[in-house]
Every structure is written in structure tokens, then in C-alpha cells.
Scaffold this active site. Structure first.
Site, short mmCIF file in Angstrom:
data_model
loop_
_atom_site.label_atom_id
_atom_site.label_comp_id
_atom_site.label_asym_id
_atom_site.label_seq_id
_atom_site.Cartn_x
_atom_site.Cartn_y
_atom_site.Cartn_z
N ASP A 345 -104.13 4.29 -2.22
CA ASP A 345 -102.98 3.43 -2.52
C ASP A 345 -102.39 3.84 -3.88
OD1 ASP A 345 -101.18 1.35 -2.12
OD2 ASP A 345 -102.51 -0.18 -2.94
N GLU A 348 -97.80 7.01 -5.35
CA GLU A 348 -96.44 7.55 -5.39
C GLU A 348 -96.26 8.63 -6.48
OE1 GLU A 348 -96.78 4.22 -3.09
OE2 GLU A 348 -97.09 4.19 -5.25
N ASP A 425 -95.45 -2.85 1.00
CA ASP A 425 -95.49 -4.28 0.66
C ASP A 425 -94.34 -5.05 1.30
OD1 ASP A 425 -97.72 -3.70 -0.79
OD2 ASP A 425 -96.72 -3.74 -2.74
#
Length: 703
Positions: A345, A348, A425
Site C-alpha cells: 500500500d 504511489e 479509498d
């Protein structure tokens, strides 16, 4: 004066759009590659998307339909495609908006985008420089802008890629159908590996289940309530102060014991690992990373630090081969605790106090091997891909006899080779529920078949109505996981009372009954790159009325899934027959319709894939107008790599009607895996189902 004004405007246009010469060649019969004249390979290559050798140089046919124009737009390198007729456009990866992408633009810059609240949802966690175009007659093309620099895709009456980096090459696929384009994309960028069977099961997650006793109680509840499930997920609270590869000594004092407990209950466990390593001189992972010089650097050559969950962290530079190997080695002790899968996670990469929520564009990645040293502006979009590649290698080294499972939030075109994904999300709203379908389809049409949203929504607390509709739909996503935030109410299937618990049980039971069909679709995706979740227009690529349909979708070629809330549907022609996979039904369950001429294999209700077997299967049959139907089943051990050496079976089913009697002929066409199997025919006609008795052999009959 008017003449001078026109000349000024013409010169101004040229200054904004300056054409650049190009060279072109044919890579294979239906795939062309185009280079601008000023192309310099070291500035964009090696490609991290394209795995196929595209060095062949055959002349481009004179009648090649779609050709690019290389331009400079406002000083930026760009490529543009124009078309003589209307084209419906799809793909562009993980985006908000309608299924049909015409009239929109997307920025490819992987961004931690909570609730999709920034940039109107047009800049999310992944980057796919890819567009699929479908003409009126169904003939199709795909455009791949082969570089990783920040770029924009503008889709109006043209397709334009505008880069903030150097000149780049473009690949173009030209086929008779979008399905053939998807297969060609799979050949170019690679296909996903065959996942372990358990990864197809229903999965339960929360940020976070804490402490470990709550995880055990959750597993017990699923089994006691007879709601099928395969996986429980551990979010960051299992860690010691959010330090990756550690465990909270109070909440998770015995991780191996917890995993053993879950395995005894037929559950698998997946644990989160973020890229950020806490800046802590007493923390062994940070010590190793510093000693090995593994961190991304600032433009001035110093260790870059930014704020994430643990506080100030350092970030591994995955462009360095030695860093990739070091990161992979960290999984040895971790996976040996009995952990089954890994969740990468925040990759990015997300940086809370960084510009735009990430690290500066000017940061330095030092590269090595095939990857050159360059700034973050080049490597940002592939940071997640490089991370999951390293993670996957580490997991496989620890458990060489098992198929790895990695889930990643950030990725790039081609990243399906390393990880499954979810859409980040989202929120527990009707809008997010409805938009999950076009989001997942366009991800699928961008080469990533193993994807899905957080069922129920990650932020906010869903109403019972929203959750019931979402779980009834979510049973058919390729990746089926219920996940929610630590700021929401409980979201387990029983959290909304008895009625919604039964709705959830019914929906999940249906997913598990479809497991033989689903697993066959995953095998097809691993071989050909074909999506598992497909747009409805794939049922008839010449029916333009279906091109914008985004409430329903196809699961494979043979099932049409329609949620109960869908309105004004555009239905494909044909005798699509609804099938019932459970005796229980309610007002929330999605409609499942079987294509005429199709046979699908369906199994019994099971509580997890540990109980999965193909020894007794029901064959749902919907005959076409000629009284015929066909289908297939793929079967293997569900784990390991025996299938690569022949330990699998591919069965073909062929139904014919002779003198009013339906016969289904069964033939094993591939593989050496054999089992004693019993089959039952479920003939679907005019809304009713007629069943045969259980039978064995190569021919099953229904009188």
C-alpha cells in the site's frame, strides 16, 4: 489587417503544435511501432510495460489505418491520432467517470486520492498509458504510449498523449475486434500469473482488526454463521509503531500462532507492507537500508525523508538491482511466520508532507542494470510496479512451491504480471457503488483482470441498503474484498442485522458455487490477457447501443450480471436465461443470466476453497436456436506449479439435442490430471430449470 491576423494565428498554432517527423515499422502482422525522429532510447527505455521483443523492422503496409502525428504542444512532446469516423474509446486505466471515455482527459501521475476527492477523480493511484478504440463495425485498435513520465491523455475527436518528458515511441494494435486487441495487449505487456485458488474467495478486511484476538473471533464468526470466506487481512496496526516487517508486541505477540489458528479454520492471512521505512537508528530495517545505501535521494544526493504513518521515513530506491534484492530478502523471516499474501500500500509513493502528496519530481533514482539514473519525474509512475516486482520475487524465494499473492494500490501498465489491485479509498455511497462497475471494467480493459473495489466502501459507514446492494454485486468482482476504515461502523456481513446477513450469505454462496467457472476464467486471463469482468458490448461488438452500457457487465463470455438497482438497461440480443444459484433469494441479489449456446460448470456451496472440488459439478445449459451449446472447465491443484508440467485438466462440454433428448458430451482436451467426476445437467429454458440425475462418463443425458 485581417490577413495579418490570420497569419499571426497560424504562426501561433504552429508554435503550440509543431509536427515532428517519424519512422515506423511492423512488429507483427497487426502491431506497428512508431518513433519520432528525435527519439533517444536511453531517455524512455527499457520499457517497463512491454515485455515482447519489438525490435523487428518490417515495412508498414501502405493501407495501415491509424497513424500518429508526433507534435509539440505548448513545448511538451506529444502524439496525436485522428480518425475519419466516430470511434468509441475505453481503457485509460483506473479512472472515475463513464465507461466510454470519449470527451474526457486523464492525468497519469499516481496519486494517493482519498475518497477520489482531488482532480475530479481523474488522477488516481495507477497509470495506464493505453486507449482502446472500437469502430462502428466492431473493428478495433489499441494505442500504447510507451514511457513512464508524467503525461496526460486527452480524448475528444482525437486521441492525444502529452508528456512532461522526452520524445517517446508509440505502439498501435489493429484488430478485427476489441477481444483480439486485448489478447494482443496481453502478448505485448505480459499476462497475470495464475493465482492461488484461495485468492478468488471472499475476503474480509478492516483498518484495522486489532488485537489478534479480534482476528480469531472474526474467523470463528464466519465459520459459526456459515458465511463462506477465505482470507482475513491485517492492516498497519499489526505493526510495531508502523515499522514494516515488525509486529506489535502487545496486540500481535505471536504472529505465527495467529496464522496457525487461521489455517486451522481454513483461512489465509494477508499482511500490509508499505514502502516507507521509519527513520529510526535502532530499527534494523532502517539500519540495513542505510548501510546498503538503498534510499531514494534528494536532487542534492542526500537521503530523502518524508512523513508517512510512522513519522519521517526513507524510501527504497527500487531502480537499483541491489535494493530490489535487499527488499526481497526482507520477506524471508516475514513469510516464514505462515503469512500467505502481501498487501503493498501507499506505494504511489504517498508522502503526507511532500509536494502534491508525494516526493519531489527532482528526487534522484540511481538506477542500475538496464535502468538508467534519472529523476523522480521519470520513475514516479512505476515506483509501485518496481516495489511489487521485488516483493513478489522475495515471496517466491521463500515459498517456491506456492503461488504468490500480492495486492498493490499503485501500479503501471504491465503491472498485472506482479500484483492484483483494488481501486483505493472509495466511499460508502450509492455513487461509488455504481461507478465501481465502469472503473473495474476500464481497469480490466487496460490489461489488469484481477481487480475490484472495496465492497461496502472504505470511508463513511454504509446504510444497510447500500451495503446489501454492494455485497450482492461484489460477489461477482474478480477481486472480492470487503474493506473499511477505522473511522466507520462495523462492516462485516452480520453487522447490519439478520436480514442483511442472509443477503450477504446468499451472495457469497453464489460466488463459491460459480468457483469452477471463475477459476476457468482466471486461467483464460493468465493465458491470453482477456478480462474476467467485461463490458456488456462484448456480447455484440456491432450493436452500438451497448457501447455505453455500464450498469451491467459480462463475467467471462457467458454470464451477464445486472444489479437490482439498474434502470433503462441496454440488453444484448439473444435468449439470455436467468439462472438461480441458490434457493434463497431477496430483493438485493444481482441477476445472473446465461448466454444462449453456453454451458457453465457450477459447484456446491462450500465454506472456503480448502473444500473446493470438481468431483461433482452441475452444468447449466442454455441451448441456442439449433439446440446446441458449449463450454469448458479448467481444473488443477489450486496451488503450486504442477499445472506447468501437465497436472491440470481442460474439459470441453458440447450439448446437442437429438429427438428431444439433450446430450452433453464431455472430453478432456488437455492435461494429465484425471478425477472421477459426476455431472448433473441443469437445462434452462423459458425461465425454468430441468435437472438430470447425477451421472458419470463421457456423455450425460437429460430426457
Amino acid at each position: 489587417m485581417r490577413k495579418n491576423s490570420m497569419l499571426f494565428l497560424a504562426l501561433l498554432f504552429v508554435s503550440f503544435q509543431l509536427a515532428v517527423a517519424q519512422t515506423s515499422s511492423l512488429v507483427q502482422p497487426d502491431v506497428a511501432i512508431f518513433y519520432p525522429k528525435d527519439f533517444k532510447a536511453y531517455k524512455t527505455l527499457p520499457s517497463l510495460a512491454v515485455t515482447q521483443d519489438v525490435s523487428q523492422e518490417k515495412p508498414l503496409p501502405a493501407n495501415w489505418a491509424v497513424k500518429p502525428q508526433f507534435l509539440q504542444i505548448e513545448g511538451k512532446n506529444a502524439v496525436q491520432f485522428t480518425f475519419p469516423e466516430h470511434v468509441d474509446l475505453y481503457g485509460t486505466g483506473e479512472v472515475l467517470g463513464d465507461l466510454r471515455r470519449n470527451g474526457t482527459d486523464v492525468t497519469l501521475w499516481n496519486t494517493d486520492n482519498y475518497e477520489y476527492g482531488k482532480f475530479e477523480g481523474k488522477q488516481l493511484y495507477q497509470a495506464h498509458p493505453w486507449v482502446l478504440g472500437v469502430r462502428k463495425d466492431g473493428s478495433s485498435f489499441g494505442i500504447l504510449a510507451d514511457h513512464s513520465w508524467r503525461q496526460q491523455i486527452v480524448l475528444d475527436d482525437k486521441v492525444t498523449f502529452i508528456s512532461e518528458g522526452p520524445s517517446f515511441r508509440v505502439l498501435l494494435i489493429e484488430k478485427d475486434s476489441p477481444q483480439e486487441v486485448m489478447k494482443a495487449l496481453g502478448e505485448l505487456t505480459g499476462t497475470m500469473a495464475m493465482p492461488p485458488l484461495w485468492a478468488l474467495g471472499y475476503q474480509q478486511s478492516r483498518y484495522s482488526y486489532y488485537p489478534d484476538t479480534s482476528v480469531k473471533e472474526l474467523a470463528d464468526e464466519f465459520r459459526a454463521r456459515k458465511i463462506p470466506a477465505d482470507v482475513i487481512w491485517m492492516d498497519i496496526d499489526y505493526m510495531d509503531g508502523f515499522r514494516v516487517f515488525t509486529f506489535d508486541p502487545e496486540g500481535f505477540p505471536d504472529p505465527k500462532g495467529l496464522n496457525d489458528y487461521l489455517h486451522d479454520k481454513d483461512f489465509k492471512s494477508v499482511y500490509m507492507i508499505d514502502p516507507g521505512v521509519k527513520q529510526d537508528s535502532l530499527y534494523s530495517v532502517y539500519q540495513q537500508g542505510t548501510a546498503g545505501d538503498h534510499w531514494v535521494q534528494t536532487a542534492g544526493g542526500k537521503e530523502f525523508n518524508g512523513e508517512v504513518w510512522p513519522g519521517q521515513v526513507a524510501f527504497p530506491d527500487y531502480t537499483q538491482p541491489r535494493t530490489q534484492k535487499w527488499w526481497a530478502s526482507l520477506y524471508t523471516d516475514f513469510m516464514n511466520l505462515g503469512i500467505d499474501g502481501v498487501w503493498n500500500d501507499m506505494n504511489e509513493p504517498a508522502v503526507f508532507d511532500g509536494p502534491g502528496g508525494s516526493m519531489p519530481d527532482s528526487n534522484l533514482h540511481r538506477g542500475g542494470g538496464d535502468l538508467p539514473m534519472d529523476k523522480h519525474l521519470r520513475y514516479h509512475n512505476v515506483y509501485g510496479l518496481l516495489m511489487v516486482r521485488s516483493s513478489r520475487e522475495g515471496i517466491m524465494a521463500v515459498n517456491p512451491e506456492k503461488r504468490p499473492f500480492v495486492l498493490s494500490r499503485a501500479n503501471f501498465l504491465g503491472g498485472q504480471r506482479y500484483a492484483a489491485t483494488w481501486t483505493g479509498d472509495n466511499s460508502a455511497t450509492w455513487d461509488n457503488l455504481k461507478m465501481s462497475i465502469p472503473m473495474s471494467i476500464n481497469l480490466s480493459l487496460s490489461g489488469q483482470p484481477f481487480n475490484g473495489p472495496d465492497i461496502g466502501g472504505f470511508t463513511k459507514s454504509p446504510s444497510p441498503e447500500v451495503f446489501a446492494n454492494w455485497i450482492a454485486l461484489g460477489a461477482y468482482y474478480p477481486f472480492s474484498r470487503n474493506h473499511t476504515s477505522n473511522e466507520t461502523e462495523a462492516q462485516e456481513p452480520w453487522a447490519f442485522g439478520e436480514e442483511i446477513e442472509q443477503v450477504s450469505r446468499t451472495a457469497i454462496n453464489r460466488r463459491y458455487r460459480l468457483m469452477p467457472y471463475l477459476y476457468t476464467l482466471f486461467q483464460e486471463a493468465s493465458q491470453t490477457g482477456m478480462p474476467i469482468m467485461r463490458p456488456t458490448f462484448f456480447a455484440d461488438i456491432t450493436d452500438t447501443s451497448l457501447r455505453g452500457e455500464q450498469q451491467s457487465f459480462l463475467l467471462g463470455e457467458d454470464l451477464l450480471i445486472t444489479p437490482q438497482w439498474a434502470e433503462d438497461l441496454k440488453m444484448p440480443q439473444g435468449d439470455w436465461q436467468e439462472i438461480s444459484l441458490e434457493e434463497n433469494t431477496d430483493k438485493y441479489q444481482a441477476s445472473v443470466k446465461l448466454r444462449d449456446g453456453a454451458i457453465i460448470p457450477v459447484g456446491p456451496v462450500i465454506q472456503s476453497t480448502v473444500d473446493y472440488s470438481t468431483s461433482e459439478l452441475t452444468l447449466f445449459v442454455n441451448l441456442d436456436a439449433e439446440g446446441k451449446a458449449s463450454g469448458s472447465l479448467y481444473d488443477d491443484a489450486g496451488e503450486g506449479y504442477g499445472y506447468q508440467s501437465g497436472d491440470y485438466a481442460m474439459l470441453n462440454f458440447e450439448a446437442n439435442t437429438v429427438d428431444g433428448e439433450v446430450e452433453v458430451h464431455i472430453e478432456q482436451t488437455e492435461g494429465s490430471r484425471t478425477m472421477n467426476r459426476k455431472f448433473k445437467i441443469a437445462l434452462v429454458q423459458d425461465g425454468a430449470v430441468t435437472y438430470s440425475e447425477w451421472q458419470s462418463g463421457d456423455t450425460i443425458r437429460l430426457n
